[in-house]
Design an enzyme around this catalytic site. Structure first.
Site, PDB file in Angstrom:
ATOM      1  CD  GLN A 140      -6.151  -3.743   2.737  1.00  0.00           C
ATOM      2  OE1 GLN A 140      -6.052  -4.231   1.625  1.00  0.00           O
ATOM      3  NE2 GLN A 140      -5.183  -3.830   3.632  1.00  0.00           N
TER       4      GLN A 140
ATOM      5  CG  HIS B 228       6.981  -2.110   2.013  1.00  0.00           C
ATOM      6  ND1 HIS B 228       6.894  -0.951   2.742  1.00  0.00           N
ATOM      7  CD2 HIS B 228       5.760  -2.699   2.084  1.00  0.00           C
ATOM      8  CE1 HIS B 228       5.663  -0.825   3.225  1.00  0.00           C
ATOM      9  NE2 HIS B 228       4.956  -1.878   2.848  1.00  0.00           N
TER      10      HIS B 228
ATOM     11  CG  MET C 268      -1.895  -1.209   1.150  1.00  0.00           C
ATOM     12  SD  MET C 268      -3.431  -0.958   2.034  1.00  0.00           S
ATOM     13  CE  MET C 268      -2.834  -0.772   3.686  1.00  0.00           C
TER      14      MET C 268
END
Ligand code: AMP
Length: 282
Positions: free
Chosen positions: A61, A37, A30
């Site tokens: 979500q 990440h 995201m």
């Protein structure tokens, strides 16, 4: 790095690579990227010929509108980091590309979405299931790379892939932590300095509980000590701290025969909610 905005662009670019037998790895994110990440990207580069990262803040979500609106966005820095990391493609779709209309499908993950994250964030895993299904169908990766940091999400995606026969391998990457033990998270950017200091309590409590468990202390007395730790940190509000089976997420009263167990925790620091976990026998 090529930036792809549409499903069609993804298909046009990746089809030819797949037909020349290149393996494709997908790292879904995201954005507001950090070293966690980048570790996924690093592992993806080791195991897949072509690495695709997606950045999409998935509205379905979020069960909390404010959390969605305040979710950190650092696109310029993200592009720089991904370029430097040697990512081949960034899939950066608009919301309307992923959701031309609001889905009427909903996914019930049974027991898995009724406890911990599922119970404190109703609807969250339905949104995760839908967006991950879409990303797998659009990118068609051979392997998807996921962080252990979101352990219940890992369990959910494993079931999604199994139950819907997605043709994809799942590779789990261990949690990357700051030097003081705090798990890297995009939401850490929202912590003020005092809350960031206080946030150390989650990993401290997790590693304390793990070592006590390995030293054969009973879970109930460990949990009592953990509650006391949190009570003495006024900036933290513990939401849950549970011992669970790592794949099936059954809450345990103590360690039994099962060798795949983890402790999962969630806590608020002001309006910022952080989660973390440790596995007991790794
Ligand atoms: P997010 O952007 O938060 O949705 O995370 C994208 C992916 O990165 C998910 O698979 C996460 O589990 C993973 N991830 C997030 N934080 C970490 C971390 N500290 N270490 C390893 N993986 C992480």
């Amino acid at each position: 790095m090529y930036i792809l905005g549409t499903k069609q662009e993804v298909t046009n670019n990746l089809q030819i690579l797949r037909s020349s037998n290149k393996t494709v790895g997908l790292v879904p994110t995201m954005g507001a990227l950090h070293k966690g990440h980048l570790e996924l990207v690093k592992i993806a580069k080791q195991y897949s010929d072509i690495v695709v990262v997606s950045i999409f803040i998935n509205p379905t979500q979020f069960n909390n509108q404010e959390d969605f609106e305040k979710y950190p966005k650092t696109l310029d820095k993200d592009l720089e980091l991904l370029n430097k990391a040697g990512v081949d493609y960034l899939f950066l779709p608009e919301t309307t590309e992923i959701y031309p209309s609001r889905p009427i499908l909903s996914i019930d993950f049974g027991h898995l979405d009724k406890i911990l994250e599922g119970s404190f964030r109703p609807g969250h895993f339905n949104g995760v299931g839908i967006v991950v299904s879409k990303l797998l169908n659009i990118v068609k990766p051979h392997t998807v790379y996921l962080g252990q940091k979101d352990l219940q999400q890992v369990a959910i995606i494993k079931r999604l892939v199994q139950d819907l026969s997605f043709d994809v391998n799942i590779k789990i990457v261990p949690t990357v932590r700051e030097e003081d033990g705090v798990a890297l998270s995009s939401r850490n950017l929202r912590l003020d300095p005092a809350s960031r200091m206080a946030a150390r309590i989650i990993s401290k409590a997790l590693f304390f509980a793990k070592s006590e468990l390995l030293g054969s202390s009973p879970w109930l007395s460990i949990r009592k000590k953990v509650n006391e730790m949190f009570e003495s940190e006024p900036m933290a509000q513990l939401e849950y701290f549970e011992l669970v089976t790592s794949d099936t997420f059954y809450v345990l009263e103590d360690i039994g025969e099962d060798k795949s167990v983890s402790i999962c925790a969630a806590a608020y620091f002001g309006d910022v909610r952080l989660i973390d976990n440790v596995s007991i026998f790794d």
